[in-house]
Write an enzyme that holds these catalytic residues in place. Sequence first.
Site, PDB file in Angstrom:
ATOM      1  N   LYS A 161      34.362 119.300  -7.431  1.00 58.91           N
ATOM      2  CA  LYS A 161      33.320 120.030  -8.154  1.00 58.91           C
ATOM      3  C   LYS A 161      32.105 120.196  -7.241  1.00 58.91           C
ATOM      4  O   LYS A 161      31.361 119.264  -6.997  1.00 58.91           O
ATOM      5  CB  LYS A 161      32.873 119.297  -9.435  1.00 58.91           C
ATOM      6  CG  LYS A 161      32.107 120.266 -10.349  1.00 58.91           C
ATOM      7  CD  LYS A 161      31.080 119.634 -11.236  1.00 58.91           C
ATOM      8  CE  LYS A 161      29.759 119.366 -10.609  1.00 58.91           C
ATOM      9  NZ  LYS A 161      28.962 120.539 -10.174  1.00 58.91           N
ATOM     10  N   GLU A 164      27.535 108.680  -1.453  1.00 57.39           N
ATOM     11  CA  GLU A 164      26.629 109.044  -0.353  1.00 57.39           C
ATOM     12  C   GLU A 164      25.383 109.612  -1.010  1.00 57.39           C
ATOM     13  O   GLU A 164      25.444 110.706  -1.596  1.00 57.39           O
ATOM     14  CB  GLU A 164      27.264 110.115   0.541  1.00 57.39           C
ATOM     15  CG  GLU A 164      28.551 109.699   1.222  1.00 57.39           C
ATOM     16  CD  GLU A 164      28.331 108.772   2.395  1.00 57.39           C
ATOM     17  OE1 GLU A 164      27.167 108.601   2.810  1.00 57.39           O
ATOM     18  OE2 GLU A 164      29.306 108.200   2.875  1.00 57.39           O
ATOM     19  N   CYS A 188      19.783 114.844   3.497  1.00 57.20           N
ATOM     20  CA  CYS A 188      19.683 113.444   3.085  1.00 57.20           C
ATOM     21  C   CYS A 188      19.127 112.606   4.221  1.00 57.20           C
ATOM     22  O   CYS A 188      18.390 111.659   3.994  1.00 57.20           O
ATOM     23  CB  CYS A 188      21.056 112.928   2.672  1.00 57.20           C
ATOM     24  SG  CYS A 188      22.315 113.187   3.932  1.00 57.20           S
ATOM     25  N   GLU A 202      12.055 110.888  -2.391  1.00 56.59           N
ATOM     26  CA  GLU A 202      12.750 111.893  -1.584  1.00 56.59           C
ATOM     27  C   GLU A 202      12.294 113.276  -2.058  1.00 56.59           C
ATOM     28  O   GLU A 202      12.512 113.643  -3.217  1.00 56.59           O
ATOM     29  CB  GLU A 202      14.268 111.748  -1.758  1.00 56.59           C
ATOM     30  CG  GLU A 202      15.039 112.653  -0.829  1.00 56.59           C
ATOM     31  CD  GLU A 202      16.551 112.569  -1.038  1.00 56.59           C
ATOM     32  OE1 GLU A 202      16.994 112.509  -2.194  1.00 56.59           O
ATOM     33  OE2 GLU A 202      17.280 112.594  -0.032  1.00 56.59           O
TER      34      GLU A 202
END
Length: 500
Positions: free
Chosen positions: A187, A262, A296, A394
Amino acid sequence: MSVVALPRGWPIAPRIQSIIDGVAPPLRAGGVDLPIVNPTTEETLGVLREADASEVDAAVTSARRAFDSGPWSHMDINARKDILYAIRDRVRAHAEELAWLECTGAGLPMLRVRDQVQRAARVFEFFAEVASTLHGEAYTQTRGWLTCVTREPKGVAALIAPWNAPLSLAAMRIATCIPWGNTCVLKPSEYTPLSVRRLVEILHEAGLPPGVVNLVNGRGNTTGAALVDHPGIDLVGFTGGTATGRAIMAAAARRLVPTALELGGKSANIVCESADLERALDGSLVGIFANNGQQCLAGSRILVQRPIARQFIERFVARTRRIRIGDPLALTTEIGPLAFEAHMQRVLDYTRIAQEDGAQLLTGGRRAAFDHGWFVEPTAVLAPSNDARVCQEEIFGPFASFIEFGSIDEAIAIANRSKFGLASYVWSNDLGTAMRCSREIRAGTVWINTPMMRELRAPFGGYKESGVGRDGPAASVDFFTEQKATIIPIDPPAIPRFGA
Ligand code: NAD
């Protein structure tokens, strides 16, 4: 800027559907269609048909059948390897098309996307090699007994991918999963479905049997949640945000399904006075602004040693103001638009948040003044301390937060004062300083005097809230295969004769 006409294009179907058993499933009446929007022009490119629970069920059933009955899971490794090599070749043959779809659908600059497509091809070759050299173990120390340990594929994986590098991250997830004989349901992100849809078609064109890789499109809380909760799923591989990873792990834990996660990062980029400052400047700019800042492993907290801080930050700001923002298809563009509007708004919000926390805005902080598109000016702020939200959260956009430090010990302490631990960058020509940072920093990857080189042979992943598990050959073998011990007596011992 006015957005230039696309130099060359490939057709995009007006409605993008899932791929189940190698084909698009029948279109149900009353299904949900989500718009697919070009982040550069804000034009609607088509619609995405969301897979509901019944379509997810069909995809898992297909993957289950392909795993339980073969041919993929039962295939000789050389035959499987041939198909994985054919996938590599076909991705290469369609590299320009895939790159165009990635630029058009996700706004990533062509400058970078071409390399990402080549890498997507390479990972199929790399993990095919790893699978073909996989071997077992034999134990004979216990005299009279032979115990063989073999590896078997684990089953049907749910693979869930994000939007920031849709093609390369989806390719990585698939390539680490299927070479051992597993099958999967992928997905991708609902925001950037185009390149991944084409990739899954290409897998089939290259000879991958139907059912090995099924694709379901849709939002996380509908399609994604239905997939993770499906009883036919044996394991979940997820790349995305930390909050989502936590929810997925909790859902998978209810059925004791293993997860590899992750997740996000807020990596420290430490510039010491002993650095080659020219390289450190180039590397720090790439570290935060590559991929439109949506990565990331971005070096988003830039720690600079006090004696050089003022000059370094001034030069960084001057270069930042000259970064070429624009059409991601133009080969001169260094920063394209952010992937979707709500994300752009979220990134822009951090200008206000930074200032409320007492940070000094050095450059950028606004939407770039173009006619169309979700462009944000590359931004830099000087934070009052590492506790500021712009140093702890973040942001996932072209937004650099500077912090000044005195001693190396102080830099290490600041680097570690984060809930994340994905990566770190150290710039120093003093070997002892660089290696001390590497030893003390709690992060899965430390780059010394270089921005983001990814070695496929090495494990990649995060400490703390940046992830659970690793990508890489050894880690992927552990996650995607089961170990089986088969025990055989060489000198058959007497067996107690119950009931004799
Ligand atoms: P996200 O967590 O919002 O979404 C990731 C994927 O999960 C999407 O496909 C989404 O639809 C799906 N999803 C959302 N909720 C779900 C649910 N409840 N159940 C199942 N699926 C669900 O992340 P994003 O915004 O797409 O990506 C950005 C994040 O990804 C950043 O935090 C970034 O750091 C992280 N990331 C990590 C790595 C890494 O290797 N560590 C790589 C790339 C991106």
